[in-house]
Design an enzyme around this catalytic site. Structure first.
Site, PDB file in Angstrom:
ATOM      1  NE  ARG A  15      51.277  25.654  55.675  1.00 28.31           N
ATOM      2  CZ  ARG A  15      51.211  25.662  57.014  1.00 28.31           C
ATOM      3  NH1 ARG A  15      51.716  24.514  57.673  1.00 28.31           N
ATOM      4  NH2 ARG A  15      50.472  26.604  57.584  1.00 28.31           N
ATOM      5  CE  LYS A 350      16.411  21.346  27.879  1.00 25.22           C
ATOM      6  NZ  LYS A 350      16.454  21.973  26.960  1.00 25.22           N
TER       7      LYS A 350
HETATM    8  C1  UD1 Z   1      47.785  28.134  64.047  1.00 30.77           C
HETATM    9  C2  UD1 Z   1      48.083  28.224  65.513  1.00 30.77           C
HETATM   10  C3  UD1 Z   1      48.724  26.944  66.020  1.00 30.77           C
HETATM   11  C4  UD1 Z   1      47.649  26.118  66.038  1.00 30.77           C
HETATM   12  C5  UD1 Z   1      47.173  25.591  64.641  1.00 30.77           C
HETATM   13  C6  UD1 Z   1      45.914  24.964  64.568  1.00 30.77           C
HETATM   14  C7  UD1 Z   1      49.247  30.576  65.669  1.00 30.77           C
HETATM   15  C8  UD1 Z   1      50.384  31.301  65.520  1.00 30.77           C
HETATM   16  N1  UD1 Z   1      49.414  29.230  65.349  1.00 30.77           N
HETATM   17  O1  UD1 Z   1      48.925  27.517  63.287  1.00 30.77           O
HETATM   18  O2  UD1 Z   1      49.133  27.183  67.491  1.00 30.77           O
HETATM   19  O3  UD1 Z   1      47.827  24.635  66.678  1.00 30.77           O
HETATM   20  O4  UD1 Z   1      46.643  27.021  64.111  1.00 30.77           O
HETATM   21  O5  UD1 Z   1      45.312  24.521  63.319  1.00 30.77           O
HETATM   22  O6  UD1 Z   1      48.193  31.033  65.855  1.00 30.77           O
HETATM   23  N2  UD1 Z   1      45.598  33.816  59.617  1.00 30.77           N
HETATM   24  C9  UD1 Z   1      44.932  35.143  59.479  1.00 30.77           C
HETATM   25  N3  UD1 Z   1      45.945  36.586  59.320  1.00 30.77           N
HETATM   26  C10 UD1 Z   1      47.323  35.903  59.498  1.00 30.77           C
HETATM   27  C11 UD1 Z   1      47.658  34.563  59.524  1.00 30.77           C
HETATM   28  C12 UD1 Z   1      46.888  33.545  59.629  1.00 30.77           C
HETATM   29  O7  UD1 Z   1      43.832  35.529  59.297  1.00 30.77           O
HETATM   30  O8  UD1 Z   1      47.891  37.172  59.564  1.00 30.77           O
HETATM   31  C13 UD1 Z   1      44.471  32.806  59.623  1.00 30.77           C
HETATM   32  C14 UD1 Z   1      44.865  31.727  58.534  1.00 30.77           C
HETATM   33  O9  UD1 Z   1      44.004  31.967  57.376  1.00 30.77           O
HETATM   34  C15 UD1 Z   1      44.383  30.338  59.028  1.00 30.77           C
HETATM   35  C16 UD1 Z   1      44.447  30.642  60.732  1.00 30.77           C
HETATM   36  O10 UD1 Z   1      44.904  32.151  60.854  1.00 30.77           O
HETATM   37  O11 UD1 Z   1      42.798  30.123  58.788  1.00 30.77           O
HETATM   38  C17 UD1 Z   1      45.608  30.002  61.080  1.00 30.77           C
HETATM   39  O12 UD1 Z   1      46.929  30.245  60.484  1.00 30.77           O
HETATM   40  P1  UD1 Z   1      47.691  29.139  59.863  1.00 30.77           P
HETATM   41  O13 UD1 Z   1      48.832  29.842  58.959  1.00 30.77           O
HETATM   42  O14 UD1 Z   1      46.828  27.950  59.041  1.00 30.77           O
HETATM   43  O15 UD1 Z   1      48.383  28.533  61.267  1.00 30.77           O
HETATM   44  P2  UD1 Z   1      49.045  27.316  61.822  1.00 30.77           P
HETATM   45  O16 UD1 Z   1      50.440  27.265  61.184  1.00 30.77           O
HETATM   46  O17 UD1 Z   1      48.194  26.457  61.338  1.00 30.77           O
HETATM   47 CA    CA Z   2      46.273  26.070  59.936  1.00 27.83          CA
END
Ligand code: UD1
Ligand code: CA
Length: 451
Positions: A15, A350
């Site tokens: 995003r 500089k």
């Molecule tokens: C996530 C949480 C949600 C919470 C929100 C808070 C989950 C399923 N959802 O949603 O409950 O309210 O954060 O901001 O946990 N990441 C990985 N590996 C993966 C997927 C994600 O390392 O396979 C990391 C991403 O890089 C990121 C973090 O986990 O830093 C959260 O992932 P993101 O996709 O942003 O989750 P949200 O939809 O924001």
């Molecule tokens: Ca997030």
């Protein structure tokens, strides 16, 4: 109790629509994940594992030895991501904090209180939550009729009623380390996104009859997760005002805090005055009682007590006590100004050392040079430091006087107490206490107009 942390940063961050990895986007001049690391470290965590995957090399290069790394080659969800740290952490005891690399606003204070709550209640898991009227996008906290946490439901899995829940998960958890790695193996991917959700560990703990707590922070702003550039802009604004507030309470005058940009690592002494539009970046250190006029940009520099900077750009430079710079001056990297030096308008410096009370008041270029104490460089004078291939040094002694519009062709040395006549082009060194003239003698042809 042992404390370790897992930071999640393997996701693609689709995003953001960016080539730069999401967690490396700066908030107030510092990569968002570095804010997370700094706060985690300050809250008494001794070992940090960052889970990287998408863009792993870029993230590792940026963070270097700040943390250990585990690799998640396929992004199958946040529970799967935490499992990647299993090899490093599974034999540990105590508390494991899991936090997302995209939540830089969770403060050190909040983290400390949150961890304290977890450890004093003896819960096996504690969720950092907050209340908001705009819960869209976050996991919602589902509580039972007694108010105890039952599970977390993700936006995409929530039914209409669940979507109305105004308590959200910040994505930050404290877990009992042993139980965490045991239960991660039981999490499935039977949900709207086909992902292994870390929040599902909560319902597994509840099913086992373990104590699960939620620690509700007062301030929803802290839990803001940065998923797109709109969130990024909001985070920047919140962080900016938080930083500025801290300086204000420490005795710094910031005339317009909404329009003053101070990096997260900048230090400023009391009674310093900062006018609107100023940007202070990097590891800049400003002393006490300094004046920084409107629209100045200062990066990785040190400005000592009592100095005055007006509408100027200063980069990787040092300005000693009671020196004045500007308006409209530029100090490029390696400028080193002594005490009570005067750099006036339209002057560029500089890689040059100007000793105490030297003056360069108007329209000059001083590069690769050393200028002695109390020496005056007249308007329009320049150091000719570059022959198209190499740079050469100009040295001017103390109490010298360089007349207006002189060219000092380097390498050249002007001795102490010497004078250079206005308009000279100086190619040979001048010994001390001398006068050098380096210009054509004027000829005047009278009556030329009539001819
Ligand atoms: C996530 C949480 C949600 C919470 C929100 C808070 C989950 C399923 N959802 O949603 O409950 O309210 O954060 O901001 O946990 N990441 C990985 N590996 C993966 C997927 C994600 O390392 O396979 C990391 C991403 O890089 C990121 C973090 O986990 O830093 C959260 O992932 P993101 O996709 O942003 O989750 P949200 O939809 O924001
Ligand atoms: Ca997030």
């Amino acid at each position: 109790m042992n404390r370790q942390a897992v930071i999640l940063a393997a996701g693609k961050g689709t995003r953001m629509k960016s080539k730069l990895h999401k967690v490396l986007h700066p908030v107030c001049g510092k990569p968002m994940i570095q804010h997370v690391i700094d706060n985690i470290k300050a809250s008494g965590v001794t070992e940090i594992v960052t889970v990287v995957g998408y863009g792993a090399e870029e993230v590792k290069r940026a963070l270097q030895s700040e943390t250990a790394f585990s690799m998640q080659t396929e992004q199958l969800g946040t529970a799967h991501a935490v499992r990647m740290a299993e090899d490093v952490l599974k034999d540990k005891t105590g508390t494991t904090i899991v936090i997302c690399g995209d939540t830089p606003l969770i403060s050190e204070e909040t983290l400390k209180q949150f961890i304290h709550h977890h450890e004093t209640t003896g819960a096996k898991a504690t969720i950092l939550t907050a209340k908001t009227n705009h819960p869209f996008g976050y996991g919602r906290i589902v509580r039972n009729e007694h108010g105890s946490v039952e599970r977390i439901v993700e936006e995409k899995d929530a039914n209409i009623e669940e979507k109305l829940i105004n308590e959200i998960s910040s994505g930050t958890f404290c877990f009992d380390n042993t139980l965490l790695f045991e239960l991660l193996h039981e999490v499935d991917n039977d949900n709207a996104q086909g992902e292994y959700y870390l929040p599902d560990v909560i319902k597994l703990l509840v099913a086992r009859g373990e104590l699960v707590e939620a620690y509700v922070t007062e301030d929803f702003d802290e839990t803001l997760g940065i998923n797109d550039r709109y969130n990024l802009a909001i985070a920047e604004k919140i962080m900016k005002l938080r930083i500025n507030r801290e300086h204000l309470l420490n005795g710094v005058t910031i005339v317009d805090p909404e329009n003053t940009y101070i990096g997260a690592d900048v230090q400023i002494g009391a009674d310093t005055i900062i006018e609107p539009g100023v940007m202070l970046k990097g590891k800049t250190i400003i002393g006490e009682n300094v004046f920084i006029g409107a629209n100045s940009i200062i990066t990785d520099s040190e400005i000592k007590q009592g100095a005055s900077i007006k509408q100027s750009v200063i980069t990787e430079s040092f300005v000693d006590e009671e020196t004045t710079v500007g308006p409209f001056a530029q100090l490029r990297p390696g400028s080193d100004l002594g005490k009570q030096v005067k750099i006036g308008n339209f002057v560029e410096v500089k890689k040059a050392r100007l000793h105490d009370e030297a003056k360069v008041s108007h329209l000059s270029y001083i590069g690769d040079a050393e200028i002695g104490e109390r020496t005056n460089i007249g308007c329009g004078s320049i150091t000719v430091n570059y022959d198209g291939k190499n740079k050469f040094k100009t040295v001017v002694g103390k109490d010298a006087f360089i007349g207006c519009n002189s060219n000092l062709v380097a390498p050249v040395e002007i001795g102490d107490y010497s004078f250079i006549a206005a308009g000279s082009t100086i190619t040979d060194s001048v010994p001390e206490s001398s006068l050098a003239l380096g210009r054509a003698r004027q000829t005047t042809k009278e009556g030329y107009y009539k001819k």
